[in-house]
Design a protein around this motif. Structure first.
Motif, PDB file in Angstrom:
ATOM      1  N   GLY A  41       0.666  -1.300   0.058  1.00 32.87           N
ATOM      2  CA  GLY A  41       0.032   0.193  -0.029  1.00 32.87           C
ATOM      3  C   GLY A  41       0.884   1.205  -0.019  1.00 32.87           C
ATOM      4  N   LEU A  42       2.068   1.088   0.448  1.00 29.40           N
ATOM      5  CA  LEU A  42       3.090   2.169   0.393  1.00 29.40           C
ATOM      6  C   LEU A  42       3.931   2.347  -1.009  1.00 29.40           C
ATOM      7  N   ASN A  43       3.424   1.677  -1.820  1.00 28.23           N
ATOM      8  CA  ASN A  43       4.051   1.554  -3.414  1.00 28.23           C
ATOM      9  C   ASN A  43       5.412   0.908  -3.175  1.00 28.23           C
ATOM     10  N   ILE A  44       5.750  -0.043  -2.265  1.00 29.87           N
ATOM     11  CA  ILE A  44       7.207  -0.723  -2.080  1.00 29.87           C
ATOM     12  C   ILE A  44       6.883  -2.126  -2.529  1.00 29.87           C
ATOM     13  N   THR A  45       7.671  -2.524  -3.620  1.00 28.77           N
ATOM     14  CA  THR A  45       7.289  -3.930  -3.840  1.00 28.77           C
ATOM     15  C   THR A  45       8.808  -4.466  -3.965  1.00 28.77           C
ATOM     16  N   ALA A  46       8.856  -5.619  -3.822  1.00 30.36           N
ATOM     17  CA  ALA A  46      10.201  -6.477  -3.822  1.00 30.36           C
ATOM     18  C   ALA A  46      10.310  -7.051  -5.500  1.00 30.36           C
ATOM     19  N   LYS A  47      11.345  -6.696  -6.044  1.00 35.07           N
ATOM     20  CA  LYS A  47      11.535  -7.051  -7.462  1.00 35.07           C
ATOM     21  C   LYS A  47      12.229  -8.401  -7.555  1.00 35.07           C
ATOM     22  N   SER A  48      13.431  -8.413  -6.666  1.00 37.17           N
ATOM     23  CA  SER A  48      14.232  -9.647  -7.325  1.00 37.17           C
ATOM     24  C   SER A  48      15.006  -9.905  -5.828  1.00 37.17           C
ATOM     25  N   VAL A  49      15.671 -11.266  -6.044  1.00 36.03           N
ATOM     26  CA  VAL A  49      16.692 -11.461  -4.925  1.00 36.03           C
ATOM     27  C   VAL A  49      17.920 -12.248  -5.316  1.00 36.03           C
ATOM     28  N   SER A  50      18.916 -12.155  -4.669  1.00 39.05           N
ATOM     29  CA  SER A  50      20.100 -12.761  -5.111  1.00 39.05           C
ATOM     30  C   SER A  50      21.014 -12.991  -3.824  1.00 39.05           C
ATOM     31  N   ILE A  51      21.696 -14.019  -4.070  1.00 37.74           N
ATOM     32  CA  ILE A  51      22.477 -14.767  -2.706  1.00 37.74           C
ATOM     33  C   ILE A  51      23.921 -14.452  -3.263  1.00 37.74           C
ATOM     34  N   GLY A  52      24.762 -13.891  -2.156  1.00 35.39           N
ATOM     35  CA  GLY A  52      25.812 -13.465  -2.148  1.00 35.39           C
ATOM     36  C   GLY A  52      26.790 -14.510  -2.391  1.00 35.39           C
ATOM     37  N   ALA A  53      28.080 -14.266  -2.631  1.00 33.89           N
ATOM     38  CA  ALA A  53      29.063 -15.423  -2.845  1.00 33.89           C
ATOM     39  C   ALA A  53      29.753 -15.917  -1.428  1.00 33.89           C
ATOM     40  N   ASN A  54      29.566 -14.893  -0.523  1.00 33.57           N
ATOM     41  CA  ASN A  54      30.363 -15.028   0.840  1.00 33.57           C
ATOM     42  C   ASN A  54      29.493 -15.957   2.100  1.00 33.57           C
ATOM     43  N   ILE A  55      29.090 -16.965   1.730  1.00 31.78           N
ATOM     44  CA  ILE A  55      28.560 -18.126   2.487  1.00 31.78           C
ATOM     45  C   ILE A  55      29.511 -18.503   3.443  1.00 31.78           C
ATOM     46  N   ARG A  56      29.308 -18.566   4.750  1.00 28.39           N
ATOM     47  CA  ARG A  56      30.369 -18.897   5.714  1.00 28.39           C
ATOM     48  C   ARG A  56      29.624 -19.698   6.798  1.00 28.39           C
ATOM     49  N   LYS A  57      30.445 -20.490   7.592  1.00 27.98           N
ATOM     50  CA  LYS A  57      30.020 -21.393   8.494  1.00 27.98           C
ATOM     51  C   LYS A  57      30.355 -20.821   9.763  1.00 27.98           C
ATOM     52  N   LEU A  58      29.487 -20.769  10.912  1.00 24.93           N
ATOM     53  CA  LEU A  58      29.689 -20.413  12.184  1.00 24.93           C
ATOM     54  C   LEU A  58      29.931 -21.411  13.102  1.00 24.93           C
ATOM     55  N   ASP A  59      31.092 -21.455  13.964  1.00 19.51           N
ATOM     56  CA  ASP A  59      30.890 -22.463  14.983  1.00 19.51           C
ATOM     57  C   ASP A  59      29.725 -22.241  15.960  1.00 19.51           C
ATOM     58  N   THR A  60      29.577 -21.230  16.639  1.00 18.85           N
ATOM     59  CA  THR A  60      28.280 -20.903  17.252  1.00 18.85           C
ATOM     60  C   THR A  60      27.564 -19.568  16.845  1.00 18.85           C
ATOM     61  N   TRP A  61      26.312 -19.585  16.948  1.00 17.27           N
ATOM     62  CA  TRP A  61      25.584 -18.531  16.505  1.00 17.27           C
ATOM     63  C   TRP A  61      24.142 -18.284  17.616  1.00 17.27           C
ATOM     64  N   THR A  62      23.958 -17.292  18.179  1.00 17.69           N
ATOM     65  CA  THR A  62      22.698 -16.911  19.097  1.00 17.69           C
ATOM     66  C   THR A  62      21.766 -16.278  18.366  1.00 17.69           C
ATOM     67  N   ASP A  63      20.298 -16.870  18.400  1.00 15.83           N
ATOM     68  CA  ASP A  63      19.434 -16.459  17.597  1.00 15.83           C
ATOM     69  C   ASP A  63      18.697 -15.062  18.602  1.00 15.83           C
ATOM     70  N   PRO A  64      18.900 -14.061  17.888  1.00 12.71           N
ATOM     71  CA  PRO A  64      18.203 -12.736  18.605  1.00 12.71           C
ATOM     72  C   PRO A  64      16.899 -12.934  18.964  1.00 12.71           C
ATOM     73  N   LEU A  65      16.032 -13.580  18.255  1.00 10.28           N
ATOM     74  CA  LEU A  65      14.622 -13.563  18.820  1.00 10.28           C
ATOM     75  C   LEU A  65      14.540 -14.546  20.199  1.00 10.28           C
ATOM     76  N   THR A  66      15.049 -15.588  20.154  1.00  7.95           N
ATOM     77  CA  THR A  66      14.895 -16.490  20.966  1.00  7.95           C
ATOM     78  C   THR A  66      16.016 -16.658  22.375  1.00  7.95           C
ATOM     79  N   GLY A  67      17.244 -16.156  21.909  1.00  5.14           N
ATOM     80  CA  GLY A  67      18.312 -16.084  22.984  1.00  5.14           C
ATOM     81  C   GLY A  67      18.997 -17.660  22.966  1.00  5.14           C
TER      82      GLY A  67
END
Length: 239
Positions: free
Chosen positions: A158-184
C-alpha cells in the motif's frame, strides 16, 4: 552308462547357463525432494551398466539385471541445485524386484534462492516447510505466521513498495556458534547466507542486503526466522 551321465551333466549345465542368462531382475523406485517430497523428473539412474530416467512422477525402473549384478550400487545423478545423491545397495533378498526410494537435498545456495523468491511472492506455506523447528515453536503455527506476514506485506504494498528480485551473495560462511536474537538460544554449525533484495519504491530500485541463518536438521537446511513476532503484531495493531 558313464557317457549318458556325462551327457546329462552337460545338458543340465547348459540349461543352468541359459537360465542364469535369461533370468533377470529389476529395480523400481522414486526420486523426490527430501523436504517437500515433490517428485523429481528426468533424474538419470544407473545400476550395473543399466540405466533409467525418472518420469514426471519421479518413478523409475531399471530392468535386465543379471543374477551376478545384484550386488552393485545404485547411483543417481542429482538434478541441478541439489547435493550429490548417495549411492545405495538395493536389497533383493529372494525377490526378483527390489524397490528403492531416493531423496535429494537442495544445496544451501539453491534453497536460499528459492526461499528468497518465495518471500517476495508471498508463499508463506513454502517458507514454513523450511523454517527451523525452534522458529516454528517461536511463531506457534503456520496460520499465525502466514496471517501476520500477509497483513505486513499488504501494508508495504500500500506504500508503493514492492520487492523486485533477490540474489544470494558468494560469501556464505559457516559459524561455529550463533545466538538467535529472537529466542536467545545458541546453536552450533550454523550457515550465514548473505541475501540481497531489490525493492522498488516509487519507481526507484533500492538493494538491501541482509544475513540469513541456516542449520541442517533431519537431512536438510532450515532457516531461522528474522521476523520478530511481538514487534510485528504490535505494528499491525497500531496500523
Amino acid at each position: 552308462m558313464v557317457f549318458i551321465i556325462e551327457g546329462a551333466v552337460i545338458v543340465i549345465a547348459a540349461a543352468a547357463a541359459i537360465f542364469l542368462w535369461t533370468y533377470t531382475y529389476a529395480l523400481t523406485g522414486t526420486v523426490a525432494d527430501i523436504a517437500t517430497h515433490d517428485p523429481l523428473a528426468n533424474v538419470l539412474v544407473r545400476f550395473a551398466g543399466h540405466s533409467s530416467t525418472s518420469d514426471q512422477s519421479g518413478k523409475f525402473r531399471v530392468a535386465g539385471i543379471k543374477l551376478w549384478e545384484r550386488n552393485s550400487q545404485l547411483q543417481a545423478q542429482a538434478p541441478r541445485g541439489y547435493e550429490p545423491i548417495p549411492s545405495v545397495k538395493p536389497a533383493f533378498g529372494g525377490a526378483r524386484i527390489a524397490n528403492v526410494n531416493l531423496t535429494a537435498e537442495p544445496t544451501l545456495k539453491s534453497l536460499a534462492q528459492q526461499l528468497g523468491e518465495a518471500s517476495i511472492n508471498h508463499q508463506y506455506d513454502y517458507e514454513w516447510i523450511f523454517m527451523h523447528p525452534d522458529s516454528k515453536s517461536y511463531w506457534g503455527n503456520m496460520d499465525t505466521y502466514s496471517r501476520d506476514l500477509k497483513k505486513r506485506d499488504e501494508i508495504i504494498n500500500g506504500l508503493n513498495i514492492t520487492a523486485k528480485s533477490v540474489s544470494i551473495g558468494a560469501n556464505i560462511r559457516k559459524l561455529d556458534t550463533w545466538t538467535d536474537p529472537l529466542t536467545g538460544k545458541t546453536y552450533h554449525d550454523v550457515m550465514e547466507v548473505p541475501l540481497t533484495e531489490v525493492e522498488v519504491t516509487e519507481g526507484r530500485e533500492q538493494p538491501q542486503t541482509t544475513l540469513d541463518y541456516y542449520q541442517r536438521v533431519n537431512g536438510y537446511y532450515h532457516f531461522f526466522t528474522s521476523v520478530d513476532k511481538s514487534t510485528l503484531e504490535a505494528a499491525l495493531t497500531a496500523a
